[in-house]
Design a protein around this motif. Structure first.
Motif, PDB file in Angstrom:
ATOM      1  N   ALA A 165       0.846  -1.126  -0.078  1.00 49.22           N
ATOM      2  CA  ALA A 165       0.270  -0.258  -0.263  1.00 49.22           C
ATOM      3  C   ALA A 165       0.788   1.133   0.111  1.00 49.22           C
ATOM      4  O   ALA A 165       0.856   2.043  -0.596  1.00 49.22           O
ATOM      5  N   ILE A 166       2.075   1.214   0.757  1.00 55.18           N
ATOM      6  CA  ILE A 166       2.753   2.360   0.835  1.00 55.18           C
ATOM      7  C   ILE A 166       3.753   2.596  -0.328  1.00 55.18           C
ATOM      8  O   ILE A 166       3.468   3.877  -0.949  1.00 55.18           O
ATOM      9  N   MET A 167       3.954   1.679  -0.881  1.00 51.79           N
ATOM     10  CA  MET A 167       4.583   1.579  -2.324  1.00 51.79           C
ATOM     11  C   MET A 167       3.868   2.009  -3.449  1.00 51.79           C
ATOM     12  O   MET A 167       4.104   2.770  -4.059  1.00 51.79           O
ATOM     13  N   HIS A 168       2.685   1.503  -3.560  1.00 51.40           N
ATOM     14  CA  HIS A 168       1.615   1.912  -4.814  1.00 51.40           C
ATOM     15  C   HIS A 168       1.442   3.390  -4.415  1.00 51.40           C
ATOM     16  O   HIS A 168       1.206   4.206  -5.313  1.00 51.40           O
ATOM     17  N   SER A 169       1.094   3.852  -2.953  1.00 53.62           N
ATOM     18  CA  SER A 169       0.721   5.278  -3.028  1.00 53.62           C
ATOM     19  C   SER A 169       1.996   6.050  -3.356  1.00 53.62           C
ATOM     20  O   SER A 169       1.747   7.208  -3.749  1.00 53.62           O
ATOM     21  N   ARG A 170       3.076   5.737  -2.896  1.00 51.44           N
ATOM     22  CA  ARG A 170       4.290   6.447  -2.872  1.00 51.44           C
ATOM     23  C   ARG A 170       4.837   6.678  -4.515  1.00 51.44           C
ATOM     24  O   ARG A 170       5.186   7.762  -5.019  1.00 51.44           O
ATOM     25  N   HIS A 171       4.603   5.830  -5.019  1.00 48.52           N
ATOM     26  CA  HIS A 171       5.384   5.426  -6.504  1.00 48.52           C
ATOM     27  C   HIS A 171       4.518   5.183  -7.764  1.00 48.52           C
ATOM     28  O   HIS A 171       4.750   5.693  -8.658  1.00 48.52           O
TER      29      HIS A 171
END
Length: 200
Positions: A165-171
């Motif tokens: 979730a963090i990676m998708h949101s951030r990148h």
């Protein structure tokens, strides 16, 4: 030599450019139209036949290497029963992109003809180069084939792992990265990644 060739071809050329004396223009147009439909139908049929998993795995290079690996992934067997086949990931769905990819893939036929990857050892030796070609292609088209099935707009981040979730949101969502940047090896084993930029 050219003169002899011209003498040989001249009667055929004159027949081709001379107006028909026995057939009407309408008949010629109708026959040409029907021939065009037959050609187009045959072309599209052949094109679609090459867009099947059965066609892709008809040679042992694919069947014994990458297809065997695909069978162990979530893209082949999963809880929802949705299976990604070879053309889903390796052939764009849009017609013009598909034709461009088919033209590009025609070069790959040389590998089959000349035995570049006709053994497991040769395949493994070429694996990084082959994978990099696909990664570059997917990066260039913003992982189009992934996005044919996966939509960032439809992602429910609450059902993803915290890291995902963090990676998708951030990148992914801001467009900084595309699917293939992080999901190399999602359907096939990775080659030796030593020296590949951005890979630890």
């Amino acid at each position: 030599m050219i003169r002899r060739l011209w003498r040989f071809l001249q009667p055929y050329w004159l027949t081709l450019i001379r107006p028909s004396t026995s057939l009407s223009l309408g008949l010629l147009v109708v026959c040409g139209f029907i021939a065009g439909i037959i050609f187009w139908g045959g072309f599209n049929t052949a094109l679609e036949l090459t867009n099947t998993e059965r066609f892709c795995v008809s040679c042992h290079e694919m069947r014994d290497n990458v297809f065997a690996e695909l069978k162990d992934t979530i893209h082949y067997t999963n809880r929802s029963g949705v299976r990604a086949t070879c053309p889903d990931c390796h052939v764009p769905h849009n017609w013009t992109d598909k034709i461009a990819r088919k033209m590009q893939a025609s070069k790959e036929v040389w590998g089959k003809i000349f035995g570049t990857i006709n053994t497991r050892e040769k395949f493994v030796a070429m694996r990084l180069e082959l994978a990099q070609h696909e990664w570059v292609r997917l990066k260039a088209n913003n992982s189009l084939e992934c996005r044919n099935c996966h939509s960032a707009d439809s992602m429910d981040l609450t059902k993803q792992s915290e890291r995902a979730a963090i990676m998708h949101s951030r990148h992914l969502f801001p467009g900084e990265k595309t699917c293939i940047d992080c999901h190399k090896g999602i359907a096939h084993r990775l080659p030796n990644m030593a020296g590949v930029p951005g890979w630890n």
